[in-house]
Enzyme design. Structure first.
Site, PDB file in Angstrom:
ATOM      1  CE1 TYR A   1       1.512  -0.320   6.864  1.00  0.00           C
ATOM      2  CE2 TYR A   1       2.857  -2.304   6.868  1.00  0.00           C
ATOM      3  CZ  TYR A   1       1.635  -1.685   7.037  1.00  0.00           C
ATOM      4  OH  TYR A   1       0.543  -2.433   7.398  1.00  0.00           O
TER       5      TYR A   1
ATOM      6  CE  LYS B   1       0.110  -0.359  10.437  1.00  0.00           C
ATOM      7  NZ  LYS B   1      -1.214  -0.034  10.962  1.00  0.00           N
TER       8      LYS B   1
ATOM      9  CB  ILE C   1       4.653 -15.029  -9.937  1.00  0.00           C
ATOM     10  CG1 ILE C   1       3.203 -15.557  -9.837  1.00  0.00           C
ATOM     11  CG2 ILE C   1       5.484 -15.457  -8.737  1.00  0.00           C
ATOM     12  CD1 ILE C   1       3.074 -17.067  -9.736  1.00  0.00           C
TER      13      ILE C   1
ATOM     14  CB  THR D   1      -7.409   3.253   0.704  1.00  0.00           C
ATOM     15  OG1 THR D   1      -7.391   3.064   2.122  1.00  0.00           O
ATOM     16  CG2 THR D   1      -6.080   3.808   0.255  1.00  0.00           C
TER      17      THR D   1
HETATM   18  P1  NAD Z   1      -7.339  -0.249   3.786  1.00  0.00           P
HETATM   19  O1  NAD Z   1      -6.506   0.743   3.053  1.00  0.00           O
HETATM   20  O2  NAD Z   1      -8.460  -0.913   3.069  1.00  0.00           O
HETATM   21  O3  NAD Z   1      -7.895   0.367   5.145  1.00  0.00           O
HETATM   22  C1  NAD Z   1      -7.334   1.494   5.778  1.00  0.00           C
HETATM   23  C2  NAD Z   1      -8.464   2.458   6.082  1.00  0.00           C
HETATM   24  O4  NAD Z   1      -7.918   3.591   6.790  1.00  0.00           O
HETATM   25  C3  NAD Z   1      -9.132   3.015   4.807  1.00  0.00           C
HETATM   26  O5  NAD Z   1     -10.526   2.999   4.956  1.00  0.00           O
HETATM   27  C4  NAD Z   1      -8.597   4.444   4.718  1.00  0.00           C
HETATM   28  O6  NAD Z   1      -9.498   5.310   4.049  1.00  0.00           O
HETATM   29  C5  NAD Z   1      -8.433   4.772   6.181  1.00  0.00           C
HETATM   30  N1  NAD Z   1      -7.470   5.844   6.429  1.00  0.00           N
HETATM   31  C6  NAD Z   1      -6.247   6.029   5.845  1.00  0.00           C
HETATM   32  N2  NAD Z   1      -5.681   7.148   6.329  1.00  0.00           N
HETATM   33  C7  NAD Z   1      -6.556   7.675   7.253  1.00  0.00           C
HETATM   34  C8  NAD Z   1      -6.543   8.825   8.067  1.00  0.00           C
HETATM   35  N3  NAD Z   1      -5.522   9.688   8.056  1.00  0.00           N
HETATM   36  N4  NAD Z   1      -7.587   9.051   8.893  1.00  0.00           N
HETATM   37  C9  NAD Z   1      -8.648   8.208   8.900  1.00  0.00           C
HETATM   38  N5  NAD Z   1      -8.733   7.111   8.118  1.00  0.00           N
HETATM   39  C10 NAD Z   1      -7.680   6.846   7.307  1.00  0.00           C
HETATM   40  O7  NAD Z   1      -6.309  -1.354   4.331  1.00  0.00           O
HETATM   41  P2  NAD Z   1      -6.540  -2.668   5.196  1.00  0.00           P
HETATM   42  O8  NAD Z   1      -5.811  -3.751   4.519  1.00  0.00           O
HETATM   43  O9  NAD Z   1      -7.982  -2.827   5.522  1.00  0.00           O
HETATM   44  O10 NAD Z   1      -5.721  -2.298   6.521  1.00  0.00           O
HETATM   45  C11 NAD Z   1      -6.337  -2.056   7.778  1.00  0.00           C
HETATM   46  C12 NAD Z   1      -5.235  -2.007   8.837  1.00  0.00           C
HETATM   47  O11 NAD Z   1      -4.584  -3.276   8.912  1.00  0.00           O
HETATM   48  C13 NAD Z   1      -4.138  -0.994   8.542  1.00  0.00           C
HETATM   49  O12 NAD Z   1      -3.730  -0.419   9.769  1.00  0.00           O
HETATM   50  C14 NAD Z   1      -3.020  -1.837   7.965  1.00  0.00           C
HETATM   51  O13 NAD Z   1      -1.750  -1.244   8.158  1.00  0.00           O
HETATM   52  C15 NAD Z   1      -3.185  -3.109   8.776  1.00  0.00           C
HETATM   53  N6  NAD Z   1      -2.618  -4.314   8.152  1.00  0.00           N
HETATM   54  C16 NAD Z   1      -3.160  -4.833   7.008  1.00  0.00           C
HETATM   55  C17 NAD Z   1      -2.627  -6.020   6.474  1.00  0.00           C
HETATM   56  C18 NAD Z   1      -3.180  -6.675   5.239  1.00  0.00           C
HETATM   57  O14 NAD Z   1      -2.693  -7.749   4.856  1.00  0.00           O
HETATM   58  N7  NAD Z   1      -4.194  -6.105   4.587  1.00  0.00           N
HETATM   59  C19 NAD Z   1      -1.542  -6.645   7.105  1.00  0.00           C
HETATM   60  C20 NAD Z   1      -1.011  -6.063   8.246  1.00  0.00           C
HETATM   61  C21 NAD Z   1      -1.579  -4.916   8.778  1.00  0.00           C
HETATM   62  C1  UD1 Z   2       1.484  -7.673   3.230  1.00  0.00           C
HETATM   63  C2  UD1 Z   2       0.645  -6.419   3.434  1.00  0.00           C
HETATM   64  C3  UD1 Z   2       1.312  -5.488   4.410  1.00  0.00           C
HETATM   65  C4  UD1 Z   2       1.539  -6.262   5.693  1.00  0.00           C
HETATM   66  C5  UD1 Z   2       2.320  -7.549   5.440  1.00  0.00           C
HETATM   67  C6  UD1 Z   2       2.333  -8.362   6.722  1.00  0.00           C
HETATM   68  C7  UD1 Z   2      -0.704  -5.915   1.475  1.00  0.00           C
HETATM   69  C8  UD1 Z   2      -0.813  -5.128   0.231  1.00  0.00           C
HETATM   70  N1  UD1 Z   2       0.443  -5.745   2.158  1.00  0.00           N
HETATM   71  O1  UD1 Z   2       2.743  -7.344   2.609  1.00  0.00           O
HETATM   72  O2  UD1 Z   2       0.480  -4.381   4.681  1.00  0.00           O
HETATM   73  O3  UD1 Z   2       2.245  -5.467   6.593  1.00  0.00           O
HETATM   74  O4  UD1 Z   2       1.656  -8.325   4.455  1.00  0.00           O
HETATM   75  O5  UD1 Z   2       2.793  -9.646   6.483  1.00  0.00           O
HETATM   76  O6  UD1 Z   2      -1.584  -6.657   1.864  1.00  0.00           O
HETATM   77  N2  UD1 Z   2       3.386 -10.430  -5.557  1.00  0.00           N
HETATM   78  C9  UD1 Z   2       3.447 -10.989  -6.811  1.00  0.00           C
HETATM   79  N3  UD1 Z   2       2.660 -10.445  -7.788  1.00  0.00           N
HETATM   80  C10 UD1 Z   2       1.818  -9.388  -7.560  1.00  0.00           C
HETATM   81  C11 UD1 Z   2       1.771  -8.835  -6.261  1.00  0.00           C
HETATM   82  C12 UD1 Z   2       2.582  -9.386  -5.279  1.00  0.00           C
HETATM   83  O7  UD1 Z   2       4.196 -11.930  -7.078  1.00  0.00           O
HETATM   84  O8  UD1 Z   2       1.137  -8.940  -8.501  1.00  0.00           O
HETATM   85  C13 UD1 Z   2       4.224 -11.020  -4.501  1.00  0.00           C
HETATM   86  C14 UD1 Z   2       5.113 -10.036  -3.782  1.00  0.00           C
HETATM   87  O9  UD1 Z   2       6.306  -9.800  -4.478  1.00  0.00           O
HETATM   88  C15 UD1 Z   2       5.329 -10.758  -2.450  1.00  0.00           C
HETATM   89  C16 UD1 Z   2       4.009 -11.514  -2.240  1.00  0.00           C
HETATM   90  O10 UD1 Z   2       3.369 -11.546  -3.500  1.00  0.00           O
HETATM   91  O11 UD1 Z   2       6.391 -11.674  -2.560  1.00  0.00           O
HETATM   92  C17 UD1 Z   2       3.075 -10.854  -1.244  1.00  0.00           C
HETATM   93  O12 UD1 Z   2       2.982  -9.477  -1.600  1.00  0.00           O
HETATM   94  P1  UD1 Z   2       1.850  -8.499  -1.004  1.00  0.00           P
HETATM   95  O13 UD1 Z   2       0.513  -9.101  -1.180  1.00  0.00           O
HETATM   96  O14 UD1 Z   2       2.100  -7.148  -1.562  1.00  0.00           O
HETATM   97  O15 UD1 Z   2       2.107  -8.556   0.562  1.00  0.00           O
HETATM   98  P2  UD1 Z   2       3.378  -8.314   1.497  1.00  0.00           P
HETATM   99  O16 UD1 Z   2       4.449  -7.582   0.787  1.00  0.00           O
HETATM  100  O17 UD1 Z   2       3.703  -9.645   2.114  1.00  0.00           O
END
Ligand code: NAD
Ligand code: UD1
Length: 311
Positions: A142, A146, A202, A35
């Site tokens: 997931y 984690k 939403i 990704t």
């Molecule tokens: P992202 O998908 O943009 O980043 C994940 C990265 O890991 C990507 O660059 C992907 O190519 C790489 N990756 C996936 N599988 C891999 C593998 N097997 N080996 C090496 N690289 C690999 O997502 P993000 O939102 O930047 O998430 C980063 C971290 O934060 C993740 O561990 C995710 O679970 C965690 N996280 C994100 C959120 C959020 O709100 N975005 C919330 C909680 C936790």
């Molecule tokens: C997010 C993270 C997840 C993390 C978690 C921690 C993403 C994609 N997921 O999950 O990795 O572990 O926070 O708190 O960042 N929604 C809409 N319309 C849309 C998309 C989403 O209404 O088009 C709603 C969803 O139903 C949900 C809320 O927005 O109620 C948040 O959704 P989303 O951004 O996917 O995040 P989480 O499920 O909270």
């Protein structure tokens, strides 16, 4: 200092890499580009050693971590639906990959590992706001992956003297979050639709809440985790400690954008957490970290960025 960022070509990882380069670190990135994108590292490409490979491949992790003092383990298959579709595959990355990083760190003499955990570990049962010692009740592979990984990270401190910190990120938003999948972060989807003049959907009544935190703050939390004294298996929420409903989120974005179509409403998403809000005292007390960016300011900056890259 030489450091490793796994997942460094992703959304959060690439911001962290930029900050580490800016403070003068030599940065190795291990990313399978599943990704993540090279383009996310365009601003620092010359200064980063990008190794394309998987954290599920122990030899690749050993190569990447060689000589690194600190490893920031961000790589994961971060999509809840993917972990439901293919739990064996995602477990190998999200859980197995973390164990590889811990073991490679131990073998290489890496001093500290900082792990990107998730608020998903809490599930829907703990009373709000949630503190780190609240009961965990993961609702998806997931979240289970984690949580299991987090336990390993924590226990590798007393067992092997590895300094570890697990950061439970809440809902992170900011530039480079990919809006393309229906399971992308809601902020990235709303911004994408607003710039296209389209109405987002939403899911549910929009009164569900999330604790949104700007990616720049998540980077600061990682930098604090890298420097704090004797973290000893610390597990820490990373959030603002504020609840924003999706209706409020969309109204704020519409206001900042100078208008937007009315949102559509669809059925609530199965497995969704209704409300989420963190206690952030431990981050403040143990890491000296307080999120700085008000949600509205972070959204304004994100809209500016999205406008500048649209087209
Ligand atoms: P992202 O998908 O943009 O980043 C994940 C990265 O890991 C990507 O660059 C992907 O190519 C790489 N990756 C996936 N599988 C891999 C593998 N097997 N080996 C090496 N690289 C690999 O997502 P993000 O939102 O930047 O998430 C980063 C971290 O934060 C993740 O561990 C995710 O679970 C965690 N996280 C994100 C959120 C959020 O709100 N975005 C919330 C909680 C936790
Ligand atoms: C997010 C993270 C997840 C993390 C978690 C921690 C993403 C994609 N997921 O999950 O990795 O572990 O926070 O708190 O960042 N929604 C809409 N319309 C849309 C998309 C989403 O209404 O088009 C709603 C969803 O139903 C949900 C809320 O927005 O109620 C948040 O959704 P989303 O951004 O996917 O995040 P989480 O499920 O909270």
């Amino acid at each position: 200092m030489k450091v490793l960022v796994t997942g460094g070509a992703g959304f959060i990882g690439s911001h962290l890499v930029e900050a580490l380069v800016a403070r003068g670190d030599a940065v190795v990135v291990l990313d399978d580009l599943s990704t993540g994108k090279r383009a996310n590292l365009a601003a620092v490409a010359e200064k980063v050693d990008l190794q394309v490979g998987s954290v599920a491949d122990r030899a690749a992790v050993d190569r990447a971590i060689a000589g690194c003092e600190v490893a920031f383990h961000q790589a994961a298959i971060a999509s809840v639906p993917k972990t439901i579709e293919a739990p064996v595959e995602t477990n190998a990355v999200n859980f197995g990959g973390t164990l590889n990083v811990l073991e490679a760190a131990r073998a290489a003499g890496t001093r500290r590992v900082i792990f990107a955990s998730s608020a998903a570990v809490y599930g829907d049962e703990a009373p709000l706001p949630v503190a780190e010692d609240a009961p965990v009740a993961p609702l998806s592979p997931y979240a289970i992956e984690k949580l299991c990984a987090e336990h390993y990270v924590r226990v590798w401190a007393p067992l092997f003297g590895l300094e570890t910190v697990a950061l439970r990120y809440f809902n992170v938003f900011g530039p480079r979050q990919d809006p393309k999948s229906p399971y992308s972060g809601v902020v990235s989807i709303f911004v994408d639709r607003i710039l296209k003049g389209e109405a987002p959907t939403i899911f549910g009544d929009g009164e569900q809440t999330r604790d949104f935190v700007a990616v720049a703050d998540v980077v600061r939390a990682n930098l604090a985790a890298a420097t704090v004294d004797r973290p000893e298996g610390l597990v820490c929420n990373v959030a603002r400690g504020e609840a924003t409903s999706l209706n409020q989120l969309y109204a704020t974005l519409a206001d900042l954008a100078g208008g937007a179509p009315d949102a559509l409403y669809g059925p609530a998403r199965a497995g969704d957490v209704r409300h989420s809000r963190a206690v952030v005292d431990r981050a403040r007390d143990a890491l000296g970290f307080v999120a700085k960016t008000p949600v509205r300011d972070g959204l304004a900056a994100l809209l500016d960025w999205a406008r500048s890259t649209a087209g």
